[in-house]
Design an enzyme around this catalytic site. Sequence first.
Site, short mmCIF file in Angstrom:
data_model
loop_
_atom_site.label_atom_id
_atom_site.label_comp_id
_atom_site.label_asym_id
_atom_site.label_seq_id
_atom_site.Cartn_x
_atom_site.Cartn_y
_atom_site.Cartn_z
N LYS A 191 3.39 5.64 -3.03
CA LYS A 191 4.56 6.51 -3.16
C LYS A 191 5.06 6.52 -4.61
CE LYS A 191 6.31 8.41 0.15
NZ LYS A 191 5.97 9.75 0.70
N ALA A 231 0.84 -1.20 0.00
CA ALA A 231 0.00 0.00 0.00
C ALA A 231 0.87 1.25 0.00
CB ALA A 231 -0.92 -0.01 1.21
N TYR A 232 1.94 1.19 0.77
CA TYR A 232 2.86 2.32 0.87
C TYR A 232 3.63 2.49 -0.43
CZ TYR A 232 6.81 5.10 2.72
OH TYR A 232 7.75 6.05 2.93
N SER A 233 4.25 1.40 -0.90
CA SER A 233 5.12 1.48 -2.07
C SER A 233 4.36 1.90 -3.32
CB SER A 233 5.82 0.15 -2.31
OG SER A 233 6.54 -0.22 -1.15
#
Length: 679
Positions: free
Chosen positions: A573, A568-570
């Site tokens: 970003k 979710a983060y990668s």
Amino acid sequence: MKSHWSDDEVKGLEGLDLLVYASRLVGAEPSLVVWGGGNTSLKVTEPDLLGRPIRVLRVKGSGSDLKSIVARDFPGVLLEPILALLKRADMDDQEMVAYLARCLQEPDSPRPSIEALLHGFLPSEAVIHTHADAVVALTNNARGREAVQEVYGKDVALIPYRRPGFLLSKEVAEGVRAHPRARGVILEKHGLITWGGTLKEAYGATMEAIKVSARGRRPSGPARPRVLDAAARRDLAVALAPILRGAVSRERRVLLRYDDSEPVLEFVSSPEAARLSQVGPATPDHTIHTKRVPLFVEVEDPSDLGALSEAVRGQVEAFARGYTEYFEAHRFPGATLLDPYPRVILIPGLGMFTTGKEARAALIAAEIYHRTVWVLGAASAFGPYASLTPKEAFDVEYWPLELYKLAKAPPERELARRIVLVTGGASGIGRAVARRLAQEGAHVVVADLDHPGAEQVARELEERHGAGRALGVAMDVTAEASVRSGIRAAVEACGGLDVVVSNAGIAPAGAIDAMALADWERSLAVNATGHFLVAREALRVMKAQGLGGSFVFVATKNVMAPGKEFAAYSAAKAAEAQLAKVLAIEGGPSGIRANIVNPDAVFRDSRLWSEEVRAERARAHGIAPGELEEFYRRRNLLGVPVLPEDVAEAVLFLASDRAAKTTGCTLTVDGGVRDAFPR
Ligand code: ZN
């Protein structure tokens, strides 16, 4: 005018301490002096180098402000050599400055005021010089001498206008000698001097002199054009500010301050304002902060933003041409043109903008123009307003002593005159960036979901760098309205935006097959959409300004080298990084740059690395949470921990003009991670 002298407060005070007290009383009253104007003195007996008693003039030093003055701002000047000068016929400014420098009690004290001789030549112990509005309202008048006579009779000696210096000091001394019963001196188109055997007497004489002439009057007549209501004014001012800032920043960037207070609004909308505002300053030293005259924007309907913007752009340029002609007409050999753009902009129906190289300078110009508005109204009660001639005003604005002060000022920092927005600025990387950029002279708007946290960082920056240098705003980057209001706050406070550091982020961890949709969506909302919303609003402001701009996106090493259980983060970003690159493409033609910083594992002060995130990342790497920081340190090529300050340094470079030819670039701050090399 009402005296604020308190015998209780001065109990136990004497000499220099009493002078500080009396000076602050005078300085606290804006209708007497504003921002560095006026000066005070006391003649005292002090020991000389060999301990012998000598007479010394303690007089305000150049560059200090009466309302906040302290004892060390009063250099001690030996009185005997001052009085010896009374025999001289003339003395030029440079010689006078050099002479006074040799008469100092403390060689490292500030330079005595240019009006020091004036104080020294008067026989009384205590002398107070102000630029009292009530007095200049009388003298700045086509029938000024008559008006002074009507109000004061034989109580004062009137000295014709002359720029301060040796000759004016001597004329004041002679004027007082010729009028032994005079209780004060009025300096034409300049101000008032009073004196007494004690500071209390001199202060009382100032108060008394104001009492007899305070007959203020506001300009009257129907408003022209109609005054907009408060909410419409604010909306229009916010929409106009970047356009105006762009127009007046052609030579050098300035900050803006908007003022729609009642006296200003009433004046700018009065039928007399267009003409009255162009006559000249209330007192000479105002010229240094406001220029000789403001720009009065002629506009039929201020509520029409398109027409208003066009009028502003055209009339700002016309002002600069007119100012350049004024410079050419009065220049002396070797003089160089100062920034030709207006410092005060009056818009009927809307209010006043003032400009300055920093927020404080724009505030000073605004406070001075408030006094001018009062004087213009009050003077008109006695007759047509009059002021310094253009030549007289020029000789003050381009006074070599003033230019010397400018030349002596320390060079401006790299980000001086820039307005910076940092999202997620209350902690971690954002806070380090806010601190670093403020240190380089930027005005910083600290935005964060944590409003008290943002305000606390802003307060810290103001304590370190001065009032007006920072602002804390609440911003939820996922909410369109919140982003809009945060950026609006920046424009309201400073007039525009030059640099955006898009940094706010969260780091939800978890395997794909175990991830809740809400977690995925939350990451996209903050880490992708949040950057879009901030970029879109800021881009609109930058384009309206037409001064270029710089975006720095704080992304992550994960954009290049994602890790497991961090989808979710990668993914979000990566979207941020793509947004930055497209922004570089779209912004390029407008001189707007967009660059990316990829840090890795910045733990200190970070809210991103919550206990939960630490535990999950440790599990993903198969280590204990306590080993996590050491694990990341060892993972990079240099074997170093990455700190918020390291990231701030990279952001500073990309934000600054040193990176003027770099856009669409990714700079790593990760200690060297081979898998994450940009390619
Ligand atoms: Zn003065």
